[in-house]
Structures are given as structure tokens and as C-alpha cells.
Design an enzyme around this catalytic site. Sequence first.
Site, PDB file in Angstrom:
ATOM      1  N   ASP A   1      -0.296  -0.999   6.201  1.00 18.64           N
ATOM      2  CA  ASP A   1       0.022  -0.439   7.511  1.00 18.64           C
ATOM      3  C   ASP A   1      -0.677  -1.216   8.619  1.00 18.64           C
ATOM      4  O   ASP A   1      -1.750  -1.776   8.414  1.00 18.64           O
ATOM      5  CB  ASP A   1      -0.435   1.027   7.588  1.00 18.64           C
ATOM      6  CG  ASP A   1       0.459   1.925   6.745  1.00 18.64           C
ATOM      7  OD1 ASP A   1       1.571   1.474   6.392  1.00 18.64           O
ATOM      8  OD2 ASP A   1       0.038   3.056   6.432  1.00 18.64           O
TER       9      ASP A   1
ATOM     10  N   ASP B   1      -6.735   1.961   8.860  1.00 18.34           N
ATOM     11  CA  ASP B   1      -6.791   2.170   7.413  1.00 18.34           C
ATOM     12  C   ASP B   1      -6.126   1.017   6.672  1.00 18.34           C
ATOM     13  O   ASP B   1      -6.621   0.559   5.648  1.00 18.34           O
ATOM     14  CB  ASP B   1      -6.084   3.478   7.027  1.00 18.34           C
ATOM     15  CG  ASP B   1      -6.948   4.679   7.378  1.00 18.34           C
ATOM     16  OD1 ASP B   1      -8.159   4.478   7.659  1.00 18.34           O
ATOM     17  OD2 ASP B   1      -6.409   5.798   7.392  1.00 18.34           O
TER      18      ASP B   1
ATOM     19  N   ASP C   1      -2.467  -0.293  10.913  1.00 20.66           N
ATOM     20  CA  ASP C   1      -3.501   0.511  11.577  1.00 20.66           C
ATOM     21  C   ASP C   1      -4.863   0.219  10.943  1.00 20.66           C
ATOM     22  O   ASP C   1      -4.994  -0.657  10.089  1.00 20.66           O
ATOM     23  CB  ASP C   1      -3.150   2.002  11.500  1.00 20.66           C
ATOM     24  CG  ASP C   1      -3.036   2.475  10.053  1.00 20.66           C
ATOM     25  OD1 ASP C   1      -3.373   1.694   9.133  1.00 20.66           O
ATOM     26  OD2 ASP C   1      -2.613   3.623   9.837  1.00 20.66           O
TER      27      ASP C   1
ATOM     28  N   GLU D   1       0.838  -1.184   0.000  1.00 22.05           N
ATOM     29  CA  GLU D   1       0.000   0.000   0.000  1.00 22.05           C
ATOM     30  C   GLU D   1       0.885   1.251   0.000  1.00 22.05           C
ATOM     31  O   GLU D   1       1.791   1.373   0.815  1.00 22.05           O
ATOM     32  CB  GLU D   1      -0.875  -0.034   1.256  1.00 22.05           C
ATOM     33  CG  GLU D   1      -1.433   1.283   1.673  1.00 22.05           C
ATOM     34  CD  GLU D   1      -1.845   1.305   3.158  1.00 22.05           C
ATOM     35  OE1 GLU D   1      -1.629   0.312   3.883  1.00 22.05           O
ATOM     36  OE2 GLU D   1      -2.383   2.333   3.565  1.00 22.05           O
TER      37      GLU D   1
END
Length: 645
Positions: A508, A512, A510, A435
Site C-alpha cells: 500500500d 504501513d 501508506d 501485501e
Amino acid sequence: MSDYSAENIQVLEGLEGVRRRPGMYISGTNEKGLHQLVNEIVDNAVDEALMDACDEITVTIHTDNSVSVRDNGRGIPVGIQAQTGLPAVTVVYTVLHAGGKFGNGGYKVSGGLHGVGASVVNALSEWLIVRVFTGGQIHEQKLSRGLVVTDLEVVGETTETGTFVHFKPDPEIFEVLEFNFDTMKQRLQETAFLTKGLKINLFDMRPRPGQLVPSSGTSSEPVRKRTYCYEGGISQFVEHINKNKTPITDEIFYCSAVYEKVLVEVAMQHTDGYLESTYSFVNNINTHDGGTHITGFRAALTKTLNDYAKKFNLIKENEKPLSGDDVREGLTAVLSIKMEEPQFDSQSKGKLVNSEARTAVESVLAEHFAIFLEEHPGFGKIIVEKSLLAARAREAARKAREKVRKTVLEGGRLPGKLADCSEKDPALCELYIVEGDSAGGSAKQARTPTTQAILPLRGKILNVEKARPEQIFSNAIIKDMITAVGTGIHEDFDISKLRYHKIILMTDADVDGSHIRTLLLTFIYRFMKDLIIEGNIYIAQPPLYKVEKGKNEYYAFSDEELAALLERIGREGIKPIQRYKGLGEMNADQLWDTTMDPEKRILRQVNLDDGIAADLIFAQLMGDKVEPRREFIQEFALMAKNLDI
Ligand code: TSJ
């Protein structure tokens, strides 16, 4: 009674064989095989329910990871069998494949595709106790590792009837001994949906991690419990699958009828989505690859809707009839049939081949669905209109897909963004789907260029659950992924063209990042599902924390790990702990060390043992209803096994 006849000694040798080669009887000595033992026992109790002889089954996971199953049926017969001179229940547990040798006809769940017989459970258990409640008495027999420990004896009086089986899988056989509550819950819920009115309880007595266990004896209160009972059967199953989808008709169609000894049940409802979720079962066994019964289902659905559309002038005489794909767009359906001797394809074991199943389903559904449409005037119109829209969109999609197919299958060029690897053997190649451009840049620097390819993704990733097919195939990211992976999709899918045996999603750590990962997985699930089934899809685990002490750097992948690490190295003299917010914060060396080095990285393999669970989870995340989304990330974690590679 312990006077073993020659025949009986053979029997014991048979079970010795099960212990020597368990893989011949169960799928393996892993977690899956472990759970098969429970399924086998439960299926026998479900058979009793199918004969209307029992209406409640309780499955308990005990603190020592033994499992007991209790039903309130008639009890396994305890009378002496003429052929063996042994009680029938003893034969069930000591003779390989003795299940179904007594009792009369009827449909059986057990002994089917996965049915291995209760004796196999005995063979693979450290110990097993069976208690039969019948005729005012409790009969008990103890067994172990395929052998009889005590003969069947009366141990008490009772007013109840039923069977109780308690066993502990043998640690000499299984490399995994811990039962998975969620796996068991899933299967038992499915069984409850398929067996109308049967109440199934699941109790877990094991303390939760970290929970204090009372020292004064053991509590008999379950730590976790579930009860499933569906008077509506498979109609409620459809309702359950559609929980986070938007149905376009208020009613769920349902029919049930016997046609030449095949019991056919169908429940279905259309939603506003574009994908089909049809699940089929034969004697409660999930036929993942469909077969003759599905063929009959499709034929009846298409024919009935076309007849209806013509009759009410919704399509004109000169217009093309609705295609099967059109009428199944957005459909959620459960097809459950029960028949006496189902035969399964020897190659793909989840496919029914009996031709009488096709005729039965086709006749029953065509007849009942036509009547239903007559009686529910609005219903047919809504579905036909949706199918007509689908037909138009399909034409547009076909053109878009044709373009993608040309580039993929006809030696098209690889995506410009792809940093490919030089190795040509796909078994040695890995594709990192990363990403963001900056993380993609570090990954390109960090990688081993011989075996590791990098595909950075930039921009918004399409939610294929909500997009029209023509949007999907004109999306740049999706086209890049399809071309890089090489297999094509859907009917064009060809796993022999797979360019990398490991496809690793690196996002990531997290919220998102997990959202993006889910969008990618949704795409893979819907268009290249076999990659998940074959175990080619992995999730990279970037660290959450970096701790520096002196010249040493340490990484922690979770809060627990961080706590453990600090415990180990001590807090004195450490630099402020760095919490990584994204892959982009790591330099190439760090990314290599923590996430890409095959020697050190942690990959989670994505697995889909249960397509229905996945379907629900994806619909939950991707659907209109926002609230359930939050649960998703945790639920998805259940599908991704921890795997150290
Ligand atoms: F698999 C198993 F044997 F371990 C097992 C069987 C496990 C459990 C939990 C339940 C059962 C089971 C078997 N429950 N109920 C029965 N019923 C019979 O075996 C039975 C009873 C009566 C008659 C009859 O014809 O009167 C026939 C059968 C097959």
C-alpha cells in the site's frame, strides 16, 4: 611553453581516446561516472592530507553543476619537468595516468582501484581551471576537453598555499549532469572518517527546487553545507554505524600500527544484534568483497578471543572453540589499511589479494587486541559470553535452515499461495510480492499469467534485524519467499537459480505499506543482497489518487502530480477525487492499468551503491530507538531510483 613536442601530441591523442571510449576509464557516462570525476579530484587532495601536507578540503557544487575542489596543501608543483619541458601541473592534466609520476612514495588514495588520473577529468570536462597557490603567487591554467586552453600563467599574488580545481563535466559526454548532494556527502563523510583530523567541507550553491534566486547577482552563501572532521577517525566511524544499535561494551577497541610497510588500523565494538557489519578499506577504497586483509582480521579476532577464553576458563579444555561466526555476531568493525601497491582481484574488483596484507593485519590485531583484553577485564568476558550464546543458537538455526534448504534446493514444492507464471525463461518472468490477501486476489485476476507470478503475503512480517536465526527460518512468509525466488540464501545463494529477473514489492502507498516494504527489503538485504546489487528488486508504485472526468479516468502518483493533472484537465465537471488508501480498494482492472501493466506502470529499482548507507538506514529503522525511524522513509527513497519501465 605551448611548443608541443611529439611526445606531447601523443599525449593529446591519449586523451582523445578517453573521450571516444569513456567507459574504459570511468564506469559509465551516467550518474556514477559523473561522481567518479569528483572522487578522482578529491582523492588527489586527500593524498596530500595523507602526507600530512594539508588539513582542509572544500568541495563546492556550483549553480551550473560545475564542481570545485580546494585544498590547503603545498600545491601541485609548477616547476618545469625535465622530460617534457612542461610544468608538472600541466603534465598532471594532459598526460594519461601521469598521477604519481612525481613526488615521493607514501600511500596514495588516488590511482588505486578507481583512480583514473586528473587528466581523465580534463578529457571529460567542458572546461577545467586549475589554480596553484604557492611561493606567494597564484598560477592558473585553463583546459578543455583534454586540451590546453591557456598555458600556466601567474595571475596574482597570495599568502596562501594549496590547489584549486574547478571543472564542468562535458554535456557531450555525460547523459546525467546533475550532481547528487547526498551521494557526495556520503563519500566525503566516509573519507573524513578514514583520514583522521582532515576537515572536509561540502557546499552546495544550487537553489532548492522552487527557491527564488536573487536577481541581483549570485549569493555566495551555500544553500546546503556539511563539514566533516573526525579526530577519532575510524573509532568515530564505528560509533557512527552503531548510532542506532545497542553496544554491549562501553569502549570501542582501536589499534593502529605499521607492520612491514603496511599501516593497519582497526576499530570495533560488539552490539546486541545478530548480524555483522564489518567494512574494510585499502587506501581509503572500500573493499566490498573483502580479501586478504579481512582474512587476517578474522583469523586474529577468533584466535585472540579463544586464547583469552581458555586462559580465563570461560571455555573448558574439552569444549569446542568459538567459531569465527560466533565471535563476529553483532560485531561492528572498520578495518583500514594503507599500503604501497594494492592488487585487486580482476573478477570482483573490490577484493584485495596481496598476501602481505593478511600477515600484517593478523599480526597487528592479534598483538594489540590481546593486550587490550588484558587491560580491560570486563570487555573480553562480555564478548566471549555473547559468542557462547551465539554458538548455541547457531546449532538450532542450522537445523532450521537445513530444512529450508532441503525444500528450496532439492526440488522442493513451490509455496501453495504462489500463483506461478507459465513462462520458463526467468529473464521474462516477474514475481509480484503483494501485501494482503485481497490485493493478492486482485493481482491474480489482473496479471498476465504467462509472465507474471503473484505471491500474496499474509500475517506479520518478521523483522530479521531483531529475530534469532532459528525464528527467521521457521517463519512461513520467509520460507515462502525463499522457495519462490529459488536462489537460496547466504552461502547457498546461487543467482543462476533465480526464477524471476524482476521481483516487485507491491504494498500500500501508506505508512504501513512502507513499513512492510522495509521489512521485506531488510530480509532481502540481509539474506539475498546480490539480488539488490544485480538490480532484480523493484518497488511498484500504486497511484494515490483517481480523478474521473466524463468517461476518462486519470491517476496521480503524488500530490504534485495531482495538482499538475487538475491544472491540465481543469476542475470543472470532475467527480469527487478518490484517494486510494490501499491496493485492496482497486479492482483488478484498475490495478492492472496503474501498477502492473508493463507498458504503463512505474517501477522504482532498488539500488545499493553504498552498503554502509543501507546498513545505517536499516539499523535506524529496525533498531530500538524509535525517533529516527520517521526519517527512514524519506531516506530510503534516496536509495530507490525512479525508473520508468
Ligand atoms: F588531481 C588533481 F591533480 F587534480 C589535484 C591535485 C586536485 C586537487 C584538488 C589537489 C591536488 C593536489 C596535489 N593537492 N596537493 C597536491 N600536491 C602535490 O601534487 C605535491 C606537492 C608537492 C610535492 C613535493 O614533493 O614537494 C609533491 C606533490 C605530489
